[in-house]
Design a protein around this motif. Structure first.
Motif, PDB file in Angstrom:
ATOM      1  N   LYS A   8       0.832  -1.208   0.000  1.00 38.44           N
ATOM      2  CA  LYS A   8       0.000   0.000   0.000  1.00 38.44           C
ATOM      3  C   LYS A   8       0.871   1.265   0.000  1.00 38.44           C
ATOM      4  CE  LYS A   8      -3.270   2.725   2.542  1.00 38.44           C
ATOM      5  NZ  LYS A   8      -2.479   3.910   2.230  1.00 38.44           N
ATOM      6  N   ALA A   9       0.508   2.212  -0.848  1.00 40.28           N
ATOM      7  CA  ALA A   9       1.234   3.478  -0.883  1.00 40.28           C
ATOM      8  C   ALA A   9       0.873   4.311   0.348  1.00 40.28           C
ATOM      9  CB  ALA A   9       0.896   4.245  -2.150  1.00 40.28           C
ATOM     10  N   VAL A  10       1.880   5.041   0.873  1.00 36.64           N
ATOM     11  CA  VAL A  10       1.622   5.933   2.014  1.00 36.64           C
ATOM     12  C   VAL A  10       1.926   7.380   1.672  1.00 36.64           C
ATOM     13  CG1 VAL A  10       1.988   4.186   3.799  1.00 36.64           C
ATOM     14  CG2 VAL A  10       3.913   5.582   3.022  1.00 36.64           C
ATOM     15  N   PHE A  11       2.715   7.589   0.615  1.00 40.03           N
ATOM     16  CA  PHE A  11       3.042   8.959   0.195  1.00 40.03           C
ATOM     17  C   PHE A  11       3.150   8.940  -1.324  1.00 40.03           C
ATOM     18  CE2 PHE A  11       5.289  12.840  -0.539  1.00 40.03           C
ATOM     19  CZ  PHE A  11       4.950  13.675   0.511  1.00 40.03           C
ATOM     20  N   GLN A  12       2.252   9.715  -1.968  1.00 36.26           N
ATOM     21  CA  GLN A  12       2.112   9.673  -3.434  1.00 36.26           C
ATOM     22  C   GLN A  12       1.982   8.210  -3.858  1.00 36.26           C
ATOM     23  OE1 GLN A  12       5.383  12.243  -4.526  1.00 36.26           O
ATOM     24  NE2 GLN A  12       4.176  14.056  -4.064  1.00 36.26           N
ATOM     25  N   PHE A 203       7.160  11.138  10.709  1.00 34.50           N
ATOM     26  CA  PHE A 203       6.006  10.393  11.235  1.00 34.50           C
ATOM     27  C   PHE A 203       6.246   8.887  11.098  1.00 34.50           C
ATOM     28  CE2 PHE A 203       2.073   8.098  10.399  1.00 34.50           C
ATOM     29  CZ  PHE A 203       1.362   8.388  11.558  1.00 34.50           C
ATOM     30  N   LEU A 204       6.681   8.465   9.909  1.00 33.67           N
ATOM     31  CA  LEU A 204       6.877   7.028   9.656  1.00 33.67           C
ATOM     32  C   LEU A 204       8.013   6.447  10.506  1.00 33.67           C
ATOM     33  CD1 LEU A 204       6.412   7.137   5.779  1.00 33.67           C
ATOM     34  CD2 LEU A 204       4.849   6.063   7.410  1.00 33.67           C
TER      35      LEU A 204
ATOM     36  N   VAL B  37      -3.927  10.922   8.747  1.00 30.28           N
ATOM     37  CA  VAL B  37      -3.596   9.646   9.396  1.00 30.28           C
ATOM     38  C   VAL B  37      -4.872   8.967   9.890  1.00 30.28           C
ATOM     39  CG1 VAL B  37      -2.410   8.648  11.399  1.00 30.28           C
ATOM     40  CG2 VAL B  37      -1.320  10.479  10.115  1.00 30.28           C
ATOM     41  N   SER B  40      -3.165   5.393  13.016  1.00 33.92           N
ATOM     42  CA  SER B  40      -1.695   5.483  12.969  1.00 33.92           C
ATOM     43  C   SER B  40      -1.095   5.138  11.609  1.00 33.92           C
ATOM     44  CB  SER B  40      -1.047   4.570  14.036  1.00 33.92           C
ATOM     45  OG  SER B  40      -1.549   4.895  15.302  1.00 33.92           O
ATOM     46  N   GLU B  41      -1.941   5.103  10.568  1.00 33.77           N
ATOM     47  CA  GLU B  41      -1.439   4.788   9.229  1.00 33.77           C
ATOM     48  C   GLU B  41      -1.564   6.035   8.350  1.00 33.77           C
ATOM     49  OE1 GLU B  41      -2.314   1.050   6.402  1.00 33.77           O
ATOM     50  OE2 GLU B  41      -3.927   2.526   6.386  1.00 33.77           O
ATOM     51  N   LEU B  42      -0.442   6.353   7.674  1.00 37.28           N
ATOM     52  CA  LEU B  42      -0.427   7.532   6.808  1.00 37.28           C
ATOM     53  C   LEU B  42      -1.249   7.256   5.545  1.00 37.28           C
ATOM     54  CD1 LEU B  42       0.942  10.327   6.678  1.00 37.28           C
ATOM     55  CD2 LEU B  42       2.883   9.220   5.556  1.00 37.28           C
ATOM     56  N   LEU B  43      -2.113   8.208   5.172  1.00 36.02           N
ATOM     57  CA  LEU B  43      -2.969   8.022   3.996  1.00 36.02           C
ATOM     58  C   LEU B  43      -2.504   8.909   2.841  1.00 36.02           C
ATOM     59  CD1 LEU B  43      -6.496   8.092   5.730  1.00 36.02           C
ATOM     60  CD2 LEU B  43      -5.104   6.078   5.147  1.00 36.02           C
ATOM     61  N   THR B  44      -2.722   8.446   1.624  1.00 38.91           N
ATOM     62  CA  THR B  44      -2.457   9.288   0.451  1.00 38.91           C
ATOM     63  C   THR B  44      -3.740  10.059   0.125  1.00 38.91           C
ATOM     64  OG1 THR B  44      -3.193   7.719  -1.218  1.00 38.91           O
ATOM     65  CG2 THR B  44      -0.919   7.503  -0.474  1.00 38.91           C
TER      66      THR B  44
END
Lengths: 289, 64
Positions: A8-12, A203-204, B37, B40-44
């Motif tokens: 899963k993508a988290v940034f772009q 954050f990551l 977020v 706790s999971e970063l979203l696009t």
């Protein structure tokens, strides 16, 4: 959205691992260009996301000491200093804290009540003075700061809008034009990383802390330019990156333009442009007010 | 959904399902200056939110 590796993508369009690797590659490329493994590096650290990110990466590359300036801003700096101390202890990084109060006799909060100047002007002058002085005393060959692409594109625009073209050659990932023994070379490894990328990386990696706003931030001309550029970025994606890229192409030419010689302040002997440095001028006002 | 906006330290309840970028548009928040977020999971910006989600909108702009 999925990353090229199907995670899963988290940034772009990048997953956590690929995104972090991409950010680290940009930082390491800049760092290796300007910081030698034999350098003694002082990292200016506030405890915010930028300085902790740069500290975490630089400390893996060279012998590093974190240098934190406590300006004396109640309800703000004392909190970020705690974040810095926690990070350094956890990651086994040596750190030094110096304060305006100990060095100049007053906190920034006290200075702003006496001086009629913009608090950011006062803070910037004292902070730069103290960083250079302490870094030199600690034996540094390089002073690393956490300035990112957003900070730098703002600085370029601010100087253009004020027509301070003589300041432009001093900008760039390695600051300064003239080499001088009393001036510690400054390097900005996050130069090609956007503020949003740094925030996502921090954050990551788990080094972000709760949002804290400097009580003086609203005074800053920088805040207006920051908003302007962030709005431009929505309309014209990549605007900040293009400012940096175009500036980097001109920087080599700018650095060849004639510059004033570095003087030494007649009062404190620190490098400065005129006869008396800004800090000594402000101290004079403080003591005579 | 519950939306915690870190910069103003407030939680809003919003009726919304759809993409992150559309929620930010609805809240009039510039996507350049925030991270979103969930658990706790970063979203696009293209991740899809449901009305039952609890999310946090974090400011990326340094506070000083």
């Amino acid at each position: 959205m999925k990353c090229k590796c199907r995670k899963k993508a988290v940034f772009q369009n990048l997953c956590k691992d690929h995104f972090c690797t991409a950010v680290e590659a940009k930082v390491i490329k800049t760092m290796k260009k300007y910081v030698k493994p034999t350098d003694k590096v002082i990292v200016a650290v506030s405890g915010g996301k930028d300085s902790l990110t740069v500290l975490s990466l630089v400390s893996k590359h060279a012998k590093t000491i974190a240098l934190c300036i406590d300006e004396g801003i109640a309800q703000y700096r004392d909190i970020t200093i705690q974040d810095m101390v926690t990070f350094c202890k956890k990651n086994n990084v040596e750190y030094v804290i110096v304060s305006f109060k100990d060095e100049y006799g007053k906190t920034l909060d006290e200075m702003t009540k006496i001086l009629k100047e913009n608090p950011c002007t006062i803070c910037g002058a004292f902070r730069r003075h103290l960083l250079n002085k302490k870094a030199r005393e600690l034996g540094a060959t390089v002073l690393v700061t956490g300035h990112n692409m957003d900070d730098e594109s703002q600085a370029i625009m601010m100087n253009l809008m004020r027509h301070q073209l003589d300041i432009l050659p001093r900008l760039g990932p390695k600051t300064g034009v003239i080499k001088d023994d009393r001036f510690i070379q400054r390097v900005k490894p996050l130069y090609f990383v956007s503020e949003k990328e740094v925030a996502a990386y921090a954050f990551l990696k788990g080094f972000n802390s709760a949002y804290k706003e400097c009580p003086y931030a609203f005074h800053a001309y920088r805040a207006s330019v920051c908003n302007f550029l962030n709005n431009a970025e929505v309309l014209y994606p990549g605007a900040k990156q293009r400012i940096i890229n175009k500036f980097m192409k001109k920087l080599l030419i700018l650095k060849k333009s004639p510059v004033k010689d570095i003087n030494y302040c007649r009062t404190c002997s620190e490098p400065c442009v005129g006869d008396i440095c800004k800090v000594c001028q402000l101290l004079e006002k403080l003591w005579t007010s | 959904m519950k939306v915690f906006i870190e910069r103003v330290n407030k939680t809003k309840t919003v009726q919304f399902k759809g993409k992150v970028k559309d929620l930010l548009k609805r809240l009039n928040i510039n996507p350049v200056v925030v991270l979103v977020v969930r658990n706790s999971e970063l979203l696009t910006e293209d991740d899809v939110l449901s009305n039952k989600d609890e999310i946090k909108i974090m400011s990326v702009v340094s506070g000083g």
